[in-house]
Scaffold this active site. Structure first.
Site, short mmCIF file in Angstrom:
data_model
loop_
_atom_site.label_atom_id
_atom_site.label_comp_id
_atom_site.label_asym_id
_atom_site.label_seq_id
_atom_site.Cartn_x
_atom_site.Cartn_y
_atom_site.Cartn_z
N SER A 18 0.83 -1.21 0.00
CA SER A 18 0.00 0.00 0.00
C SER A 18 0.86 1.26 0.00
O SER A 18 0.57 2.22 -0.72
CB SER A 18 -0.89 0.03 1.25
OG SER A 18 -1.82 -1.02 1.21
N ARG A 22 1.66 4.28 -3.13
CA ARG A 22 1.40 5.71 -2.88
C ARG A 22 2.67 6.54 -3.00
O ARG A 22 2.63 7.62 -3.60
CB ARG A 22 0.76 5.87 -1.49
CG ARG A 22 -0.70 5.38 -1.48
CD ARG A 22 -1.18 5.19 -0.07
NE ARG A 22 -2.62 4.94 0.02
CZ ARG A 22 -3.19 3.75 -0.03
NH1 ARG A 22 -2.46 2.66 -0.21
NH2 ARG A 22 -4.51 3.62 0.08
N ARG A 119 -13.46 -6.29 -11.80
CA ARG A 119 -13.63 -5.60 -10.51
C ARG A 119 -14.30 -4.24 -10.69
O ARG A 119 -14.08 -3.54 -11.67
CB ARG A 119 -12.28 -5.49 -9.80
CG ARG A 119 -11.75 -6.89 -9.49
CD ARG A 119 -10.45 -6.86 -8.76
NE ARG A 119 -10.59 -6.28 -7.44
CZ ARG A 119 -9.56 -5.98 -6.66
NH1 ARG A 119 -8.33 -6.21 -7.08
NH2 ARG A 119 -9.76 -5.46 -5.47
N SER A 162 -13.28 2.21 1.56
CA SER A 162 -12.19 1.82 0.67
C SER A 162 -11.07 2.85 0.72
O SER A 162 -11.24 4.00 0.32
CB SER A 162 -12.69 1.68 -0.77
OG SER A 162 -11.58 1.62 -1.65
N GLN A 164 -8.49 2.71 -1.05
CA GLN A 164 -8.06 2.99 -2.43
C GLN A 164 -8.84 4.17 -2.99
O GLN A 164 -8.29 5.07 -3.62
CB GLN A 164 -8.29 1.76 -3.32
CG GLN A 164 -7.40 0.60 -2.95
CD GLN A 164 -7.71 -0.65 -3.75
OE1 GLN A 164 -8.71 -0.73 -4.45
NE2 GLN A 164 -6.85 -1.63 -3.65
N ASP A 310 -7.41 -7.56 4.24
CA ASP A 310 -6.43 -8.38 3.53
C ASP A 310 -5.93 -9.58 4.35
O ASP A 310 -5.28 -10.48 3.81
CB ASP A 310 -5.22 -7.53 3.11
CG ASP A 310 -5.62 -6.54 2.01
OD1 ASP A 310 -6.64 -6.75 1.33
OD2 ASP A 310 -4.89 -5.54 1.84
N ARG A 341 -13.10 -14.10 -2.57
CA ARG A 341 -12.31 -14.73 -1.50
C ARG A 341 -13.17 -15.54 -0.54
O ARG A 341 -12.68 -16.50 0.06
CB ARG A 341 -11.49 -13.67 -0.75
CG ARG A 341 -10.32 -13.19 -1.59
CD ARG A 341 -9.41 -12.21 -0.87
NE ARG A 341 -8.25 -11.92 -1.71
CZ ARG A 341 -7.46 -10.86 -1.59
NH1 ARG A 341 -7.72 -9.98 -0.64
NH2 ARG A 341 -6.44 -10.69 -2.39
C1 S3P Z 1 -5.64 -1.12 -0.17
C2 S3P Z 1 -6.93 -1.10 0.32
C3 S3P Z 1 -7.76 -2.30 0.38
C4 S3P Z 1 -6.93 -3.57 0.28
C5 S3P Z 1 -5.93 -3.52 -0.83
C6 S3P Z 1 -4.99 -2.34 -0.64
C7 S3P Z 1 -4.90 0.14 -0.20
O1 S3P Z 1 -8.68 -2.26 -0.70
O2 S3P Z 1 -7.76 -4.69 0.13
O3 S3P Z 1 -5.16 -4.70 -0.85
O4 S3P Z 1 -3.67 0.14 -0.38
O5 S3P Z 1 -5.53 1.19 -0.05
P1 S3P Z 1 -10.02 -1.38 -0.66
O6 S3P Z 1 -9.61 0.02 -0.59
O7 S3P Z 1 -10.71 -1.71 -1.94
O8 S3P Z 1 -10.75 -1.87 0.55
#
Ligand code: S3P
Length: 424
Positions: A18, A22, A119, A162, A164, A310, A341
């Site tokens: 993660s 970034r 997705r 989320s 992300q 995760d 999953r």
């Molecule tokens: C992540 C957020 C999670 C996670 C992914 C990495 C991130 O996803 O499952 O492996 O780095 O922000 P979501 O934001 O879709 O929950």
């Protein structure tokens, strides 16, 4: 995978996935150069670098080391890509980078592999469209054809938890006119906020709301990415399976928005001690030592589910060996990860002879079950491959995991590292 007797040793993990994504993305839109040590070795973070290169950014491995990356920032305006931005298997790349791409006054196309192409992307399409970008998709799924624009700030209440999406909107907000305000339903990992601050931007938080002012300039950084806690989860759970196991992990990410796993494992009976806590660019890092013992059960629901999203595959994979079993609720998001999953965990556990209840938004896995080795399936999903390599350690007889090479998406050295830690 053959059964093991115990897990012993010490390990240092490749950089957190993660944070690596970034840092690389922000380094690309910063002024000046960045040097990132211990950058994730996984294929997902390589996808991010590949996309940044397609956007005209110099982003190369350096110092003869696979995990040291030099990035020369271009500032807020990147080049028009001459080819589709290939995100591979990486949802993080597509979702977070779309926030930067949408702010470029050029056309780009973001594509992914078969799993990523299934997705949902409306979660970024909707708010980015609200900020002024034009995005065409295949019914809300990739490929995304983005016509970037000068974005305007947005006030957005996220319908799904989320990180992300939050990072996508923070990045877009940084490049937009005005102040962007994002409200999340539950607190998710805050690496986007911390990374933006590390690169020099101001980000404000109050409760579940974050705000960023557009037009702030970033400056490059030199950073070492802390060890990936979600990769550590596999070794921690492996150690948890055997009384007498002992494991030391140093340089590990300990960010409180990611470390819920450690609390849960401690509640379940694993002895964990933390030392050498330190901070680097706002991220907490430390050393942990764990000792296996008896393992109680757990219920994971609500905000915990989002915080452990995760780590649930590996927790579920070891659930049959616990005393009271593990119940997972509120985890509908798990069905739209790299694989479904929930279905993948249930299928593999059943192949190992376990009794499992599969629900729309979770699983109920009773404890005190003895599993047998079996021919298992990764479903092309890195975390499923690694989770079941761990489950196989305490099964009776050998297991085979088809498509185990999927582990390389986040952790190419997983299998040799695990082999170095188990005693048979
Ligand atoms: C992540 C957020 C999670 C996670 C992914 C990495 C991130 O996803 O499952 O492996 O780095 O922000 P979501 O934001 O879709 O929950």
């Amino acid at each position: 995978m053959c059964p093991a007797r115990t897990v012993r040793g010490s390990v240092r993990l490749p950089g957190d996935k993660s944070i690596s994504h970034r840092y690389a993305m922000l380094a690309a839109i910063a002024d000046g150069s960045s040097r990132l040590e211990n950058y994730s070795t996984g294929a997902d973070c390589a996808s991010t670098l590949r996309c940044l290169k397609s956007l005209g950014v110099f982003a190369e491995r350096t110092d003869g080391a696979e995990s040291v990356i030099a990035i020369r920032g271009l500032g807020p305006s990147l080049a028009a890509p001459s080819e589709p931005l290939d995100c591979g298997n990486s949802g993080s790349t597509m979702r977070m980078l779309s926030g930067i791409v949408a702010a470029q006054k050029v056309k780009s196309e973001m594509v992914g592999d078969a799993s990523l192409s299934r997705r949902p992307m409306e979660r970024v399409i909707k708010p980015l469209t609200g900020m002024g970008a034009k995005i065409e998709s295949h019914r809300g799924k990739p490929p995304l054809r983005i016509t970037g624009a000068g974005l305007k700030a947005i006030d957005y209440k996220m319908p799904v938890a989320s990180a992300q999406v939050k990072s996508c909107l923070l990045f877009a907000g940084l490049l937009a006119d005005g102040e962007t305000r994002i409200e999340e339903p539950v607190r998710t990992r805050d690496h986007g906020e911390l990374a933006l601050r590390a690169f020099g931007a101001e980000v404000a938080r109050s409760g579940n709301e974050v705000r960023i002012r557009g037009g702030q300039a970033l400056r490059g950084i030199e950073a070492r990415v802390p060890g990936d806690l979600s990769s550590a989860a596999f070794f921690l759970c492996a150690a948890a399976l055997f009384p007498g196991s002992h494991l030391l992990i140093d340089g590990l990410l300990m960010n409180p928005t990611r470390a819920r796993l450690l609390d849960i494992l401690m509640q379940m009976g694993l002895k964990i001690s933390m030392t050498q806590l330190d901070e680097a660019h706002g991220e907490m890092v430390g050393t942990i030592q764990v000792e296996g013992g008896r393992l109680k059960g757990a219920t994971i629901a609500g905000a915990d589910t989002a915080a452990l999203i995760d780590e649930i595959p590996v927790l579920a994979a070891i659930a049959p060996y616990t005393e009271q079993g593990i119940e997972v609720r509120d985890a509908r998001e798990l069905r739209i990860k790299e694989s479904d999953r929930i279905a993948a965990i249930a299928a593999n556990l059943r192949l190992m002879g376990a009794n499992v209840e599969e629900n729309e938004d979770g699983l109920k896995i009773p404890g005190q079950q003895n599993l047998r080795g079996a021919e298992l399936e990764s479903f092309g999903d890195h975390r499923i491959a690694m989770a079941f390599a761990v489950a196989a350690l305490r099964a009776e007889g050998e297991s085979l995991i088809r498509g185990a090479e999927a582990a390389a998406v986040s952790y190419p050295a997983f299998f040799p590292t695990l082999e170095g830690l188990v005693e048979r």
